[in-house]
Design an enzyme around this catalytic site. Structure first.
Site, PDB file in Angstrom:
ATOM      1  N   ASN A  82       0.791  -5.056  -5.072  1.00 16.77           N
ATOM      2  CA  ASN A  82      -0.117  -6.475  -6.190  1.00 16.77           C
ATOM      3  C   ASN A  82       0.320  -5.658  -7.362  1.00 16.77           C
ATOM      4  OD1 ASN A  82      -1.678  -7.221  -7.071  1.00 16.77           O
ATOM      5  ND2 ASN A  82      -3.547  -6.362  -6.349  1.00 16.77           N
ATOM      6  N   LYS A 111      -0.493  -7.140 -10.182  1.00 12.19           N
ATOM      7  CA  LYS A 111      -1.418  -7.231 -10.888  1.00 12.19           C
ATOM      8  C   LYS A 111      -1.592  -8.484 -12.138  1.00 12.19           C
ATOM      9  CE  LYS A 111      -4.223  -2.754  -9.497  1.00 12.19           C
ATOM     10  NZ  LYS A 111      -4.672  -1.873  -9.554  1.00 12.19           N
ATOM     11  N   HIS A 121      -9.829  -8.862  -4.156  1.00 11.88           N
ATOM     12  CA  HIS A 121      -9.475  -6.545  -4.660  1.00 11.88           C
ATOM     13  C   HIS A 121     -10.795  -6.385  -5.229  1.00 11.88           C
ATOM     14  CE1 HIS A 121      -7.511  -4.280  -7.083  1.00 11.88           C
ATOM     15  NE2 HIS A 121      -6.158  -4.019  -6.275  1.00 11.88           N
ATOM     16  N   GLU A 158     -10.759  -5.519  -7.916  1.00  8.34           N
ATOM     17  CA  GLU A 158     -10.933  -5.584  -9.422  1.00  8.34           C
ATOM     18  C   GLU A 158     -11.278  -6.957 -10.238  1.00  8.34           C
ATOM     19  OE1 GLU A 158      -6.617  -5.275  -9.982  1.00  8.34           O
ATOM     20  OE2 GLU A 158      -7.634  -3.036 -10.039  1.00  8.34           O
ATOM     21  N   GLU A 213      -9.730  -0.034   0.618  1.00  9.74           N
ATOM     22  CA  GLU A 213      -9.087   0.327  -0.737  1.00  9.74           C
ATOM     23  C   GLU A 213     -10.508   1.243  -1.565  1.00  9.74           C
ATOM     24  OE1 GLU A 213      -5.101  -1.861  -2.799  1.00  9.74           O
ATOM     25  OE2 GLU A 213      -7.285  -2.716  -3.588  1.00  9.74           O
ATOM     26  N   GLY A 247      -4.868   3.273  -8.793  1.00 11.93           N
ATOM     27  CA  GLY A 247      -5.052   3.723 -10.481  1.00 11.93           C
ATOM     28  C   GLY A 247      -5.240   4.797 -10.978  1.00 11.93           C
ATOM     29  N   SER A 267      -3.605   4.531  -4.965  1.00  9.93           N
ATOM     30  CA  SER A 267      -2.350   5.548  -5.554  1.00  9.93           C
ATOM     31  C   SER A 267      -1.718   5.183  -4.459  1.00  9.93           C
ATOM     32  CB  SER A 267      -3.492   6.823  -5.746  1.00  9.93           C
ATOM     33  OG  SER A 267      -4.480   6.232  -7.675  1.00  9.93           O
TER      34      SER A 267
HETATM   35  C1  PEP Z   1      -4.143  -1.948  -5.910  1.00  9.22           C
HETATM   36  O1  PEP Z   1      -4.751  -2.566  -7.080  1.00  9.22           O
HETATM   37  O2  PEP Z   1      -4.618  -2.610  -5.081  1.00  9.22           O
HETATM   38  C2  PEP Z   1      -3.507  -0.305  -6.093  1.00  9.22           C
HETATM   39  C3  PEP Z   1      -3.499  -0.090  -4.900  1.00  9.22           C
HETATM   40  O3  PEP Z   1      -3.328  -0.081  -6.887  1.00  9.22           O
HETATM   41  P1  PEP Z   1      -2.966   1.651  -6.861  1.00  9.22           P
HETATM   42  O4  PEP Z   1      -1.508   1.502  -6.144  1.00  9.22           O
HETATM   43  O5  PEP Z   1      -2.265   1.167  -8.658  1.00  9.22           O
HETATM   44  O6  PEP Z   1      -3.587   2.588  -7.211  1.00  9.22           O
END
Ligand code: PEP
Length: 254
Positions: A9, A11, A93, A95, A165, A171, A210
């Site tokens: 992703n 973003k 998601h 966000e 998640e 992040g 992450s």
């Molecule tokens: C995400 O935004 O779905 C995500 C998992 O981000 P990151 O791997 O940067 O934590």
């Protein structure tokens, strides 16, 4: 057998040049055992679709409208994405839930629209740190998943992809540990089984938060994990290729 996937992703990051680098790096290594899909911005997705045409490298949307067409300025429909060759759409998601006020029901409506239009929905679920600290993780997952299961007919559940998640892991550089991931994935399957016995084991559940080359082996060898959803690491061609290699190693034979 459950579908195995690694999804990136981007973003609101990336460029056409990154799409070129990713395609060059990833296309030669894709194997059918583990699907490899990138979700750039909708603008860059068209470039990636051309670069990756006729290869195993797929792409998807970071979000999708629940509506089929019409007056929804700025949005993209399932039909539009499918016309250009998208395989999936990320829905729910954290966000989008946090910054765009998406409700559990809207996420469910998007998941249903995807399935009706032939896209795989990648439904993101996960608790915030204060919810985990208060012992509410299972209740949050149940609340987020319930409208999805109510909106999608159970004969289609095997086509759902769930991404666990935890919001605090996204992040932050602080991925969930194997025990936390195993418990959450088992909890998601239990919820599905409670609604329709026997189906919990049919749904692919990914881990995101992450995910990186350094923890991918531990994540992919955790019971109940069918792949990963990576954010930051999916912007780094070498690291994302390494994560995919580990996905093939740990998930490809299952
Ligand atoms: C995400 O935004 O779905 C995500 C998992 O981000 P990151 O791997 O940067 O934590």
């Amino acid at each position: 057998m459950r579908r195995k996937l690694l999804i990136g992703n981007w973003k609101m990051n990336g460029s056409l040049e990154l799409a070129r680098q990713m395609a060059a790096r990833l296309m030669p290594m894709v194997r059918p055992e583990v699907a490899l899909w990138l979700c750039p911005s909708a603008l860059h997705a068209t470039g990636l679709a051309q670069l990756a045409a006729d290869s195993g490298l797929g792409w998807g949307m970071q979000d999708i409208s629940a509506q089929p067409d019409g007056a929804r300025t700025g949005e993209h429909s399932v039909r539009m994405a499918g016309e250009l060759g998208a395989r999936c759409a990320i829905v729910g998601h954290s966000e989008r839930r946090a910054y765009h006020g998406e409700t559990d029901q809207l996420v469910a409506d998007k998941a249903r629209a995807c399935l009706e239009g032939g896209l795989l929905p990648v439904v993101c679920l996960g608790e915030r740190m204060e919810e985990r600290a208060a012992g509410q993780t299972d209740a949050v997952l149940a609340r987020q998943l319930a409208p999805v299961l109510a909106s999608v007919p159970s004969e289609d559940w095997y086509r759902l992809v769930i991404a666990y998640e935890p919001v605090w892991a996204i992040g932050s550089g602080q991925a969930a540990g194997s025990a936390e991931i195993a418990a959450a994935h088992a909890g998601i399957r239990r919820l599905i089984d409670q609604a329709a016995p026997g189906l919990g084991d049919k749904v692919s559940v990914l881990y995101g938060g992450s995910l990186c080359a350094g923890n991918a082996a531990a994540v992919f060898s955790t019971p109940g994990v069918d792949g990963g959803l990576a954010g930051g690491a999916s912007l780094r061609p070498g690291e994302f290729a390494d994560i995919y290699q580990l996905a093939l190693q740990y998930l490809g034979e299952q």
